[in-house]
Structures are given as C-alpha cells and as structure tokens.
Design a protein around this motif. Structure first.
Motif, short mmCIF file in Angstrom:
data_model
loop_
_atom_site.label_atom_id
_atom_site.label_comp_id
_atom_site.label_asym_id
_atom_site.label_seq_id
_atom_site.Cartn_x
_atom_site.Cartn_y
_atom_site.Cartn_z
N SER A 17 -16.01 -23.30 22.38
CA SER A 17 -17.37 -22.72 22.69
C SER A 17 -18.54 -23.76 22.11
O SER A 17 -17.70 -24.51 21.30
CB SER A 17 -17.49 -21.40 22.05
OG SER A 17 -17.86 -21.21 21.07
N VAL A 27 -11.59 -19.23 21.46
CA VAL A 27 -12.53 -17.81 21.61
C VAL A 27 -11.90 -17.25 22.58
O VAL A 27 -11.93 -17.64 23.78
CB VAL A 27 -13.89 -18.58 21.62
CG1 VAL A 27 -14.96 -17.24 22.11
CG2 VAL A 27 -14.36 -19.37 20.75
N TYR A 78 -16.16 -13.41 22.02
CA TYR A 78 -17.62 -13.74 22.49
C TYR A 78 -18.39 -12.58 22.74
O TYR A 78 -19.65 -12.57 22.41
CB TYR A 78 -17.38 -14.60 24.18
CG TYR A 78 -18.72 -14.87 24.48
CD1 TYR A 78 -18.85 -16.24 24.56
CD2 TYR A 78 -19.68 -14.21 25.10
CE1 TYR A 78 -20.34 -16.65 24.96
CE2 TYR A 78 -21.13 -14.55 25.52
CZ TYR A 78 -21.21 -15.79 25.50
OH TYR A 78 -22.64 -16.23 26.03
N ILE A 83 -21.90 -13.33 29.91
CA ILE A 83 -21.21 -14.21 29.10
C ILE A 83 -21.40 -15.55 29.79
O ILE A 83 -21.10 -15.75 30.75
CB ILE A 83 -19.63 -13.71 29.11
CG1 ILE A 83 -19.53 -12.33 28.63
CG2 ILE A 83 -18.80 -15.05 28.70
CD1 ILE A 83 -17.90 -11.80 28.97
N TYR A 87 -20.90 -19.58 30.32
CA TYR A 87 -19.90 -20.57 30.28
C TYR A 87 -20.58 -21.87 31.09
O TYR A 87 -21.38 -22.01 31.91
CB TYR A 87 -18.84 -20.41 30.92
CG TYR A 87 -18.61 -20.05 32.45
CD1 TYR A 87 -18.22 -21.01 33.33
CD2 TYR A 87 -19.18 -18.77 33.06
CE1 TYR A 87 -18.32 -20.93 34.78
CE2 TYR A 87 -19.03 -18.51 34.33
CZ TYR A 87 -18.78 -19.43 35.22
OH TYR A 87 -18.76 -19.40 36.72
N GLU A 127 -24.32 -18.54 22.36
CA GLU A 127 -23.16 -19.04 22.46
C GLU A 127 -22.82 -19.23 23.94
O GLU A 127 -22.93 -18.44 24.80
CB GLU A 127 -21.67 -18.37 21.90
CG GLU A 127 -20.61 -18.85 21.76
CD GLU A 127 -19.44 -17.99 21.14
OE1 GLU A 127 -18.45 -18.68 20.75
OE2 GLU A 127 -19.92 -16.90 20.55
N LEU A 150 -19.33 -20.70 26.67
CA LEU A 150 -18.01 -21.13 26.58
C LEU A 150 -17.82 -22.39 27.33
O LEU A 150 -18.45 -22.72 28.07
CB LEU A 150 -17.09 -20.17 27.31
CG LEU A 150 -17.00 -18.69 26.69
CD1 LEU A 150 -16.40 -17.60 27.59
CD2 LEU A 150 -16.43 -18.51 25.20
#
Length: 297
Positions: free
Chosen positions: A80, A88, A93, A104, A106, A130, A132
């Motif tokens: 990540s 992770v 997450y 989420i 990514y 954050e 991914l």
C-alpha cells in the motif's frame, strides 16, 4: 464433495496461519501479554511465505470458487501507499480508514514503483488516505469478482472523477469549480487538439505536483488491462482515455497564454507525458521526441 471438503480444510489451515502472520508487538515494561506456545510460534511467517509463492492462485480462486469468495477475500494481501511489503489485508485497510472515507481505494500497475509514483495518488497522499498497490497480473481480473469488502466498495483511483466526499472541504470544491469554469476556453482547445487521442479533457483535483494524468470512465476497462490483453494477443476494446489537467501547474498555465504558437505541440506533449506516467508508450515516440526537442531549443 471430496473436493469441497479439501478446499474447506485448506482454507481453515490458511486462516489459522494468517492469524500468526505478524509477530506480536513488544510489551511495555511490566505489561502482561499472551504467551505463544511453541506450536504457534512455529506458524509465524508461514502465511507470508505461502502468499509470496501462491498469492496469485488465491486471487484466481475468487472467480472460480464463488462459494468461498468471502473467505478468500479475507486472505488477500497487498502493498500500500504506507508500506512496500505485501502484508495489508482488506480488513487491515478498513480498520484504519479515515473518518468519513467511503471506499477502499486501490491502483493497479505493472510494478510497485509505477504504482507508488503514479500521479493518480497525489491527492490521496496529500490527505493521508491509504491506497492499496496491486501489481499482480491477475489483480485486474480478480477485481471483477470483488466489488466490495464487508460492505465497503472498492474504488480504483484511476477510474472516474475523483470524489472524496466529506474528506474534501467546501473551499477545495469551490476552488476546483472556479478553476474549471475559468479554464473552459483552454479545455475546448485541448479537446480539439487531442480529439483523436482523448475522449474528454477536464480539470481535476486529483493532481498536486503533476500537470496531467489519464483516467478511464467509472466502469471502463483500465488502460493496464487493455495493454495486457494486447500483449497476450487478445482483442481489447478500442477506447480513448480522459485527460485530466492540473490548472495550478505551470505547464498547464502556459496553455492559457493568448495565441500560444506552441499550443498544439504542448497539448500532445501533455497527453504523452501522462501516458508515460501511467505506464504506456506514445503512439508515435519519434513525434513525441521531436516535439520535446523543438521546445527545448
């Protein structure tokens, strides 16, 4: 029935190993912590080693074993924007999502370096959100079968217009709207200059340091997946990406100058640089080099 039973047993073993994926945190002086048995200590790190070898196989299972999709999704691990280590989980997450975060996030890329340095990450990095980093070739395919985790949708940072909801304050939204309005004449010229390359051109809040980036529509095929299909000799749908520009960047501001004689060349350079940053190659590399050289002398 035998195959299903074996699958369940294997998943149970992996779930057990995953519990001991990380060493227990060091205790403060005087604190009492759980003492691991020798058997449990022997399990530490085994899941990490297994995943390094067979993680891609687990991901393939998402599309082949729908009955165990939920259990498989809990075993997935990724690097990540906060760690280069593939460690992770989706649960990790979600547990550290910022207050008000609704997805989420990514990004998929060919390499970890390409993912980490992607322009699409800039606003997320600025806000401490954050993301991914998915770099397995199977990731794009596997994501067709995992649209959400524990009720939270997965969202590619390279698809659709960026919308951080309550994580973006009203002043930022207003500034972006004003910039888009003031930039309309330039956007119209960019769309005309790049009509054979870009489906649309728009101002974005996604970028902080970069002048431009390429994205696709919300439910469109990613540019990386299209490249992978072509490399494998398969047909990929013909598609043109959307060019997003950072109205605050010096290079983009250059385009708004009155009767800029280099407008067309700058427009194509802007697009090709965004394509390079995304992991692609200009359709005509020689023409790109010629345009850059012409502006350097």
């Amino acid at each position: 029935a035998i195959r299903e039973g074996n699958t369940r047993r294997v998943l149970s073993v992996l779930e057990d190993l995953a519990k001991f994926d990380r060493p227990a945190p060091a205790a403060a002086d005087g604190a009492v912590t759980d003492v691991l048995s020798e058997e449990d200590k022997a399990k530490e790190g085994k899941f990490t080693r297994f995943y390094a070898e067979f993680g891609a196989v687990l991901k393939e299972g998402l599309g082949e074993d729908f009955g165990n999709k939920e259990r498989l999704s809990k075993l997935l691990r990724y690097a990540s924007s906060t760690t280069d280590t593939v460690s992770v989980s989706l649960a990790d997450y979600k547990a550290r999502m910022k207050e008000g975060q609704e997805a989420i996030y990514y990004i998929t890329a060919d390499t970890l370096a390409a993912a980490k340095n992607s322009p699409q990450l800039e606003v997320f990095r600025k806000k401490g959100i954050e993301v991914l980093l998915m770099t397995d070739r199977v990731d794009e395919w596997a994501l067709n079968f995992v649209q959400e985790f524990d009720g939270t949708p997965l969202q590619s940072v390279a698809k659709g217009a960026v919308d951080l909801g309550s994580l973006q304050d009203e002043a930022e939204k207003k500034a972006a709207e004003d910039a888009a309005e003031a930039f309309k004449p330039v956007l119209a010229k960019l769309k005309e200059a790049l009509k054979d390359k870009a489906d649309d051109v728009r101002v974005t809040t996604r970028l902080v340091d970069s002048p431009a980036c390429l994205v696709v529509k919300d439910h469109g095929m990613s540019m990386q997946l299209a490249r992978m299909l072509k490399q494998a000799g398969q047909q990929a749908p013909e598609m043109k990406p959307i060019l997003e520009v950072n109205a605050e960047h010096a290079l983009v501001k250059k385009l708004s100058g009155d009767a800029n004689p280099n407008f067309n060349d700058l427009a194509h350079i802007l697009f090709d640089q965004a394509l390079l940053a995304e992991g692609g190659l200009p359709e005509d590399p020689a023409a790109y080099v010629k345009r850059v050289n012409a502006l350097l002398v």
